[in-house]
Design an enzyme around this catalytic site. Structure first.
Site, PDB file in Angstrom:
ATOM      1  N   ASP A   1       0.809  -1.223   0.000  1.00 45.27           N
ATOM      2  CA  ASP A   1       0.000   0.000   0.000  1.00 45.27           C
ATOM      3  C   ASP A   1       0.842   1.273   0.000  1.00 45.27           C
ATOM      4  O   ASP A   1       2.033   1.256   0.326  1.00 45.27           O
ATOM      5  CB  ASP A   1      -0.876   0.033   1.265  1.00 45.27           C
ATOM      6  CG  ASP A   1      -1.983  -1.004   1.232  1.00 45.27           C
ATOM      7  OD1 ASP A   1      -1.976  -1.855   0.332  1.00 45.27           O
ATOM      8  OD2 ASP A   1      -2.854  -0.952   2.125  1.00 45.27           O
TER       9      ASP A   1
ATOM     10  N   HIS B   1       3.627  -2.355   3.039  1.00 52.31           N
ATOM     11  CA  HIS B   1       3.646  -1.004   2.460  1.00 52.31           C
ATOM     12  C   HIS B   1       4.925  -0.786   1.654  1.00 52.31           C
ATOM     13  O   HIS B   1       6.011  -1.101   2.136  1.00 52.31           O
ATOM     14  CB  HIS B   1       3.557   0.057   3.567  1.00 52.31           C
ATOM     15  CG  HIS B   1       2.250   0.033   4.299  1.00 52.31           C
ATOM     16  ND1 HIS B   1       1.981  -0.889   5.298  1.00 52.31           N
ATOM     17  CD2 HIS B   1       1.129   0.780   4.161  1.00 52.31           C
ATOM     18  CE1 HIS B   1       0.749  -0.684   5.734  1.00 52.31           C
ATOM     19  NE2 HIS B   1       0.205   0.323   5.076  1.00 52.31           N
TER      20      HIS B   1
HETATM   21 ZN   LIG Z   1      -2.546   3.109   3.379  1.00 48.20          ZN
END
Ligand SMILES: [Zn+2]
Length: 332
Positions: A119, A263
């Site tokens: 992400d 992430h």
């Molecule tokens: Zn996020």
């Protein structure tokens, strides 16, 4: 003779302008969104840009040139889209997932597949580092991108798509507050448009920032038939854990059909990059192979359809039919 030269020059500048427009797109440096602030109008003065002699009166028909340029842009968009389709990145969300939230998929086969998701990118340095690790391991993953980052780093978004990974929508500005429908539309639609303009991918996946499902964003995504993709394992890499801790988190609760949250953007992701190769090894040791979120959905969809076909072919098969319902969302 001078007049003829000028005519040739005019043709040449037109071609240069169109070629520049097309190549900018191909490189993922889409002019209207280029962070360097390139103005499309600059294309209309290639002579100045290239340091050539500029005739006092160029005689260039700006409107005609703009129309030609728009046409060139449309061609580039459809090529990007075709490329994305060729790489099977445009898999439409199966009906059972449209407008639904899920954390993992349910596979009656218990096949050991898992989807790695990243992400908050695209992001300088870390996105490319993650891509490199995935490439070395021959893994396709899913990237939930933030619209403004796609705008700022279009070449990175394009690289993710070129490498064959799936791309999802993670809103334009990654905010947690409550959104009315107009605000949610701006966050979600603008991001999908930007992803499409940059990579050719029309995404049908959405992940709400922070996993918040009650602030209007997921509701809007449902309304627009996105599949709202949560996760079943959280690496908690935002807390920058040590490699062993990262791996411990990411292995917790892992099951066939699981989805792992990591992430590649939004801050310093050195910890994620450091832990990722080892994490991949750990999953492999446990017999898992890696697929994208659209592939996971397809796998469950296939099972459901096969089960339905078996059921209609033989009523007796009903009791042997696999469990076919999508995983129930935790919330909403
Ligand atoms: Zn996020």
């Amino acid at each position: 003779m001078a007049k003829y030269d000028r005519f040739l020059w005019r043709e040449k500048t037109t071609l240069i302008a169109l070629a520049a427009a097309a190549s900018s797109f191909i490189a993922g440096l889409m002019l209207p969104v280029n962070p360097q602030g390139s103005d499309p109008e600059i294309l209309l003065s290639p002579t100045e840009k290239m340091g050539h002699h500029t005739p006092e009166k160029s005689g260039i028909d700006i409107l005609a040139l703009k129309a030609q340029r728009d046409e060139a842009f449309v061609k580039v968009f459809s090529r990007l889209e075709q490329e994305a389709q060729d790489r099977r990145l445009m898999v439409s969300v199966p009906t059972q997932f449209q407008g639904k939230t899920f954390q993992e998929v349910t596979l009656s086969s218990k096949e050991k597949v898992i989807a790695l998701t990243f992400d908050d990118g695209p992001w300088p340095k870390s996105t490319l580092e993650v891509l490199e690790i995935l490439k070395k391991n021959n893994i396709k993953a899913t990237f939930f991108m933030v619209g403004k980052n796609v705008k700022n780093f279009p070449h990175l978004a394009r690289q993710v798509s070129l490498d064959g990974h799936a791309i999802g929508n993670h809103t334009w500005s990654h905010l947690y507050h409550r959104f009315n429908e107009t605000g949610a539309s701006s966050e979600i639609d603008r991001t999908s448009d930007m992803i499409y303009q940059t990579t050719g991918i029309k995404t049908t996946l959405f992940r709400p920032p922070g996993g918040h499902l009650k602030n209007g964003l997921a509701a809007y995504a449902h309304k627009k038939n996105y599949a709202v993709v949560m996760w079943s394992s959280d690496s908690r890499d935002y807390s920058r854990p040590s490699v062993p801790l990262f791996i411990k988190h990411a292995l917790t609760g892992i099951t066939p059909g699981g989805i792992v949250l990591m992430h590649d953007g939004g801050g310093n992701r050195d910890h994620t990059v450091r832990a990722l190769p080892q994490l991949i090894t750990e999953y492999k040791k446990r017999g898992y192979r890696f697929v994208t979120v659209p592939e996971l959905m397809e796998m469950q969809d296939k099972e459901v359809k096969l089960a339905a076909a078996a059921k209609s072919a033989s009523p007796k098969a009903q009791s042997a039919a696999p469990k076919t319902q999508p995983a129930a969302p935790k919330t909403e």
